[in-house]
Structure formats: structure tokens, C-alpha cells
Design an enzyme around this catalytic site. Structure first.
Site, PDB file in Angstrom:
ATOM      1  N   LYS A  14      20.110  39.658  45.177  1.00 39.97           N
ATOM      2  CA  LYS A  14      19.172  39.720  44.056  1.00 39.97           C
ATOM      3  C   LYS A  14      17.803  39.152  44.489  1.00 39.97           C
ATOM      4  CE  LYS A  14      23.075  39.574  40.915  1.00 39.97           C
ATOM      5  NZ  LYS A  14      23.619  39.138  39.611  1.00 39.97           N
ATOM      6  N   HIS A  99      22.204  48.827  38.869  1.00 37.96           N
ATOM      7  CA  HIS A  99      22.729  47.507  38.522  1.00 37.96           C
ATOM      8  C   HIS A  99      22.333  47.171  37.087  1.00 37.96           C
ATOM      9  CE1 HIS A  99      23.367  43.168  38.540  1.00 37.96           C
ATOM     10  NE2 HIS A  99      24.157  43.354  39.583  1.00 37.96           N
ATOM     11  N   GLU A 169      30.983  46.490  37.019  1.00 38.80           N
ATOM     12  CA  GLU A 169      30.541  45.131  36.717  1.00 38.80           C
ATOM     13  C   GLU A 169      30.413  44.968  35.204  1.00 38.80           C
ATOM     14  OE1 GLU A 169      27.982  43.237  40.135  1.00 38.80           O
ATOM     15  OE2 GLU A 169      26.859  44.810  39.145  1.00 38.80           O
ATOM     16  N   GLY A 175      27.445  36.494  36.528  1.00 43.27           N
ATOM     17  CA  GLY A 175      26.757  35.208  36.570  1.00 43.27           C
ATOM     18  C   GLY A 175      27.159  34.236  35.489  1.00 43.27           C
ATOM     19  N   SER A 214      31.313  37.432  38.679  1.00 45.20           N
ATOM     20  CA  SER A 214      31.881  36.095  38.886  1.00 45.20           C
ATOM     21  C   SER A 214      33.019  36.096  39.904  1.00 45.20           C
ATOM     22  CB  SER A 214      32.351  35.505  37.555  1.00 45.20           C
ATOM     23  OG  SER A 214      31.253  35.338  36.667  1.00 45.20           O
ATOM     24  N   GLY A 236      26.067  35.541  43.329  1.00 41.65           N
ATOM     25  CA  GLY A 236      25.751  34.194  43.795  1.00 41.65           C
ATOM     26  C   GLY A 236      26.582  33.706  44.956  1.00 41.65           C
TER      27      GLY A 236
END
Length: 256
Positions: A14, A99, A169, A175, A214, A236
Site C-alpha cells: 500500500k 482493491h 477480500e 486492516g 487480516s 500490514g
């Protein structure tokens, strides 16, 4: 997992990462090695500013490098955009399109996502086409309707198992630390597989279906072992080499 389909573990950085972050890409590249790399593909999609340098770091590694978005046109007066041809010219091999953050923040439609995927095909890139429902759509019991609509409208007719990856997703899981149950993921992926096989036949059976939302080392083994889950699109947790490689290496046990 899907029989005879090589999984893909992809990291989407990202809007994160500067030149100092190249050490993480180097560490990931060093960690993606045979024999696991012969069975499972690994990909990092850094910000565009790092794309060319990242590909140079990976010349001796099986780690693939891709981009996070592309414009639907090959060139022209589109300030701030990047074309699929430019990504290929920087030695990227993948591009993420559709996305949820692009769909939400930039009002991207299924029609536009489809055009971007077609641009990726024209540049001989593999498109990772993202789909997924919102929390409101899920509460209304519409998640399969959303998946069906997005698959139909966002995936080009020219899609094949070689040029297309689908990433499911659920937007409410991105997130947030909240992950759907294994049963929920299995249901969504089984539905996607059936839709793709109905439309594309054997190519649909072989298309890789990634789960995103996640994903972390603690739950990777469970998620990656679900039927019709052929890898992960990681946010992340892909920013740190140790976390990304831990997820990637979950396949050591799954493929043993």
C-alpha cells in the site's frame, strides 16, 4: 488449496515504504528459496517509487515484484498515473486492480477494474483482481450476490489461469484484525470457484483464488489450508520480512 494449482503468497505494501524499506524486500528475497519456492510463488507489490529498484534486488531470487494499480490506458495525459506498460518496463510481472481501497477512495467501478485488467493483459502482466463485500452487504446477507456481480463485471472474457488471479477480500476484514470464520471463507471461495468454472471451464478451475483480510502468521496455516484458497493477499503483515516469510512458510507443513 486446489489440487495441481501452485499457490501464491502476495504482499501489498500500500502507501508504505521508502528506500530504507528495501532491506525488508532483500530479506524476503533471500528467504524465498527452493525447495518451497518451486511449489509456492511469492510476490511483493511495493509503492511505485520502489518498483524498479525492488526488481533489481530480486534478480537472483524467485521473489516476484508487482505494482498496486495501473491506468486503463497505455499512455497519455493522465497526470500521476502509471500504465501497465510502464510496470512491465520496470520488470514488474503482476499488478493489483480493483482493491477495495481504490474502489472506495477513487470511486472505481467494476467496469473500470475490468478495463485495467485488460490493460494488464495487453502488457503481459498478471492481474490480481480484487473483490469483496462491505460490512453492510454482509449483514444484509448479500455477500454472494456481491461476489457474483463483481466476478461477472470485473473479470474480462480474456481471463485465463495464467493472466488472472482473484483475491477475495471482505472489506470489513481489511486492516481490522477481524477475520471471517474458516467456514465463511470456504463458502465464499467455493462459490467463486463454481462461478469461474461455469464461465471459463478448466481455466476457471486452475485460476488462483487468494484470501485477503487480516492474514497474519498466527492464522495463516488455518486460512491457507481451506479448500479453494490458493494463497493470500497480505497487507500490514507483508511490511516485515519475518512476518511475510512466516506466512509463506506455513505451506511447508501444508504441503508436507
Amino acid at each position: 488449496m486446489t489440487p495441481d494449482v501452485r499457490p501464491l503468497v502476495a504482499g501489498n505494501w500500500k502507501m508504505n515504504g521508502t528506500r530504507a524499506s528495501l532491506d525488508q524486500i532483500k530479506a524476503i528475497a533471500e528467504g524465498v528459496r527452493p525447495p518451497l519456492a518451486d511449489k509456492v510463488e511469492a510476490l511483493i507489490c511495493p509503492p511505485t517509487t520502489l518498483l524498479y529498484v525492488a526488481t533489481a534486488l530480486c534478480t537472483d531470487s524467485p521473489l516476484a515484484i508487482g505494482a498496486q494499480d495501473c491506468h486503463q490506458k497505455p499512455s497519455g495525459a493522465h497526470t500521476g498515473d502509471i500504465s501497465a506498460e510502464m510496470i512491465a518496463d520496470s520488470f514488474g510481472t503482476y499488478v493489483i486492480v480493483g482493491h477495495s481501497e481504490r474502489r472506495t477512495d477513487h470511486a472505481e467501478t467494476d467496469h473500470l477494474v475490468r478495463a485495467k485488467a485488460e490493460a494488464a493483459f495487453a502488457a503481459e502482466l498478471t492481474a490480481i483482481i480484487c473483490i469483496g463485500e462491505t460490512a453492510d452487504e454482509r449483514r444484509a446477507g448479500q455477500e454472494l450476490d456481491v461476489i457474483k456481480r463483481q466476478l461477472s463485471a470485473s473479470v474480462p472474457d480474456a481471463a485465463t489461469a495464467e493472466n488472472t488471479v482473484i483475491a477475495y477480500e471482505p472489506i470489513w476484514a481489511i486492516g481490522t484484525g477481524v477475520t471471517p470464520t474458516s467456514g465463511d471463507v470456504e463458502k465464499a471461495h467455493a462459490f467463486m470457484r463454481a462461478e469461474l468454472v461455469s464461465r471459463f471451464g478448466d481455466e476457471g478451475r486452475k485460476m488462483r483464488l487468494l484470501y485477503g483480510g487480516s492474514v497474519k502468521p498466527a492464522n495463516a496455516g488455518e486460512l491457507l489450508g481451506i479448500a479453494n484458497v490458493d494463497g493470500a493477499l497480505i497487507g500490514g503483515a507483508s511490511l516485515k520480512a519475518a512476518d511475510f516469510l512466516a506466512i509463506y512458510r506455513a505451506y511447508e507443513a501444508l504441503l508436507a
